[in-house]
Enzyme design. Structure first.
Site, short mmCIF file in Angstrom:
data_model
loop_
_atom_site.label_atom_id
_atom_site.label_comp_id
_atom_site.label_asym_id
_atom_site.label_seq_id
_atom_site.Cartn_x
_atom_site.Cartn_y
_atom_site.Cartn_z
N ASP A 1 0.81 -1.22 0.00
CA ASP A 1 0.00 0.00 0.00
C ASP A 1 0.84 1.28 0.00
O ASP A 1 0.30 2.38 0.08
CB ASP A 1 -0.93 0.02 1.23
CG ASP A 1 -2.21 -0.78 1.00
OD1 ASP A 1 -2.59 -0.97 -0.17
OD2 ASP A 1 -2.83 -1.20 2.00
N ARG B 1 -0.14 -1.49 7.71
CA ARG B 1 0.61 -0.39 7.09
C ARG B 1 1.60 0.30 8.03
O ARG B 1 2.27 1.26 7.63
CB ARG B 1 -0.36 0.64 6.49
CG ARG B 1 -1.22 0.06 5.38
CD ARG B 1 -1.96 1.13 4.60
NE ARG B 1 -1.04 2.02 3.88
CZ ARG B 1 -1.45 3.08 3.18
NH1 ARG B 1 -2.72 3.40 3.11
NH2 ARG B 1 -0.57 3.85 2.56
N ARG C 1 -10.47 5.89 10.24
CA ARG C 1 -9.03 5.71 10.41
C ARG C 1 -8.44 6.68 11.43
O ARG C 1 -7.97 6.27 12.47
CB ARG C 1 -8.33 5.85 9.06
CG ARG C 1 -8.74 4.81 8.01
CD ARG C 1 -8.26 3.41 8.38
NE ARG C 1 -8.51 2.43 7.34
CZ ARG C 1 -7.73 2.20 6.28
NH1 ARG C 1 -6.62 2.89 6.10
NH2 ARG C 1 -8.04 1.28 5.40
N CYS D 1 -4.97 9.56 -3.54
CA CYS D 1 -4.26 8.66 -2.61
C CYS D 1 -2.81 8.46 -3.02
O CYS D 1 -1.95 8.23 -2.18
CB CYS D 1 -4.93 7.29 -2.57
SG CYS D 1 -6.64 7.30 -2.07
N HIS E 1 -11.50 7.45 4.05
CA HIS E 1 -10.55 8.56 4.23
C HIS E 1 -11.22 9.82 3.69
O HIS E 1 -11.95 9.77 2.70
CB HIS E 1 -9.27 8.33 3.40
CG HIS E 1 -8.25 7.45 4.03
ND1 HIS E 1 -7.51 6.52 3.32
CD2 HIS E 1 -7.78 7.38 5.31
CE1 HIS E 1 -6.66 5.90 4.13
NE2 HIS E 1 -6.80 6.41 5.34
N1 ARG Z 1 -5.30 0.12 0.82
C1 ARG Z 1 -5.07 1.44 1.37
C2 ARG Z 1 -5.66 1.53 2.76
O1 ARG Z 1 -6.74 1.03 2.97
C3 ARG Z 1 -5.63 2.49 0.48
C4 ARG Z 1 -5.32 3.87 0.95
C5 ARG Z 1 -6.00 4.95 0.16
N2 ARG Z 1 -5.48 6.21 0.48
C6 ARG Z 1 -6.18 7.34 0.59
N3 ARG Z 1 -5.54 8.44 0.79
N4 ARG Z 1 -7.48 7.35 0.58
O2 ARG Z 1 -5.08 2.09 3.65
#
Ligand code: ARG
Length: 280
Positions: free
Chosen positions: A69, A94, A139, A271, A168
């Site tokens: 990612d 991550r 998040r 992203c 996000h």
């Molecule tokens: N697979 C990543 C996650 O879920 C995707 C992140 C997408 N990033 C964003 N800025 N929306 O963390």
């Protein structure tokens, strides 16, 4: 029709050499579905080339094996005035990216601030004029918004996301123009997806940005809002046709770039793009 002015941008990107979907941390990710890394790299390269062709500067961070990612550099930090606030991922998958991003900022001459609270950088924090819009709900935690205000000494406006597909803030709001302000058509400086927010947040958005572009659920569902803008050119998904038309009506120039492969990881153009502000 207002004449939109393109502002020079400096971005941080990461070539998706190790891109794949082998865990699921958002509703878009289905590990059983095959991904095509070469295709992801080709699509990403088109975005990179498009930024350069329009006069922007793009820095690169080395992709690391085992961190698929990392291509989504918007989650690597939040950078304003030459100061980079690092991230603390909510998702354990991550967390290995946190240090490499902070090391990159330091090596590039940014002052690095290590975060205490859980937050995922520019994925959830967006600068509009002098104000920072900050997302929570999936998040980044609410306490990170206070930390953000302390670190940057700017007003932070908290917004709550309620739809897991738009986890996000940068999947539900697009900052079109860095300047906050004036009324009328000129003021269409942000676009957002109303259905992604709770009632209280919607009221805040309506009051602060009465001339914002309201994007349809249809365009939201193809990650139309996950777009980058230089104040004139708006880099967006070619599938967001309604949003494209709304942008033209307000004097913006849509620049479609297809990142369909990266959408399998739940990310799009924004992203893959972290803005580096200050320190040039
Ligand atoms: N697979 C990543 C996650 O879920 C995707 C992140 C997408 N990033 C964003 N800025 N929306 O963390």
């Amino acid at each position: 029709m207002p004449e939109r002015i393109a502002h020079h941008r400096r971005y941080l990107m990461c070539r998706p050499e190790h891109f794949t979907v082998r865990y699921s941390i958002n509703p878009w990710m289905e590990p059983a579905r095959p991904t095509d890394t070469a295709k992801a790299v080709r699509q990403w390269q088109t975005l990179y080339d498009t930024y350069l062709a329009l006069g922007h500067e793009v820095e690169l961070i080395d992709p690391l094996p085992g961190l698929p990612d990392m291509v989504y550099t918007a989650n690597g930090g939040f950078v304003v005035d030459g100061r980079a606030l690092g991230v603390r991922f909510r998702v354990p998958e991550r967390r290995g990216e946190e240090r490499p991003f902070m090391d990159w900022f330091a090596a590039a001459g940014f002052e690095v601030i290590e975060p205490v609270e859980v937050q995922e950088g520019e994925g959830d924090f967006l600068l509009v004029g002098d104000t920072i819009l900050a997302g929570t709900g999936f998040r980044s935690v609410g306490d990170s918004h206070r930390e953000l205000a302390d670190v940057f000494g700017r007003e932070v406006v908290s917004l709550r996301l309620i739809d897991p597909r738009f986890y996000h803030l940068d999947t539900a709001i697009c900052v079109l123009d860095p300047v906050e302000g004036v009324g009328g058509v000129d003021a269409a400086n942000i676009a957002y997806l109303p259905s992604a927010f709770d009632e209280a947040s919607l009221r805040v958005l309506e009051e602060r940005y009465p001339d914002a572009i309201l994007v349809s659920d249809e365009d939201g569902a193809v990650f139309g809002l996950n777009a980058a803008s230089d104040g004139r050119n708006v880099f967006l998904s070619p599938r967001a046709t309604g949003f494209d038309a709304q942008l033209r009506e307000r004097g913006y120039v849509p620049v479609p770039v297809d990142l369909s492969e990266l959408l399998l990881g739940g990310g799009g153009i924004k992203c893959c793009t972290l803005e580096l502000r200050g320190n040039t």
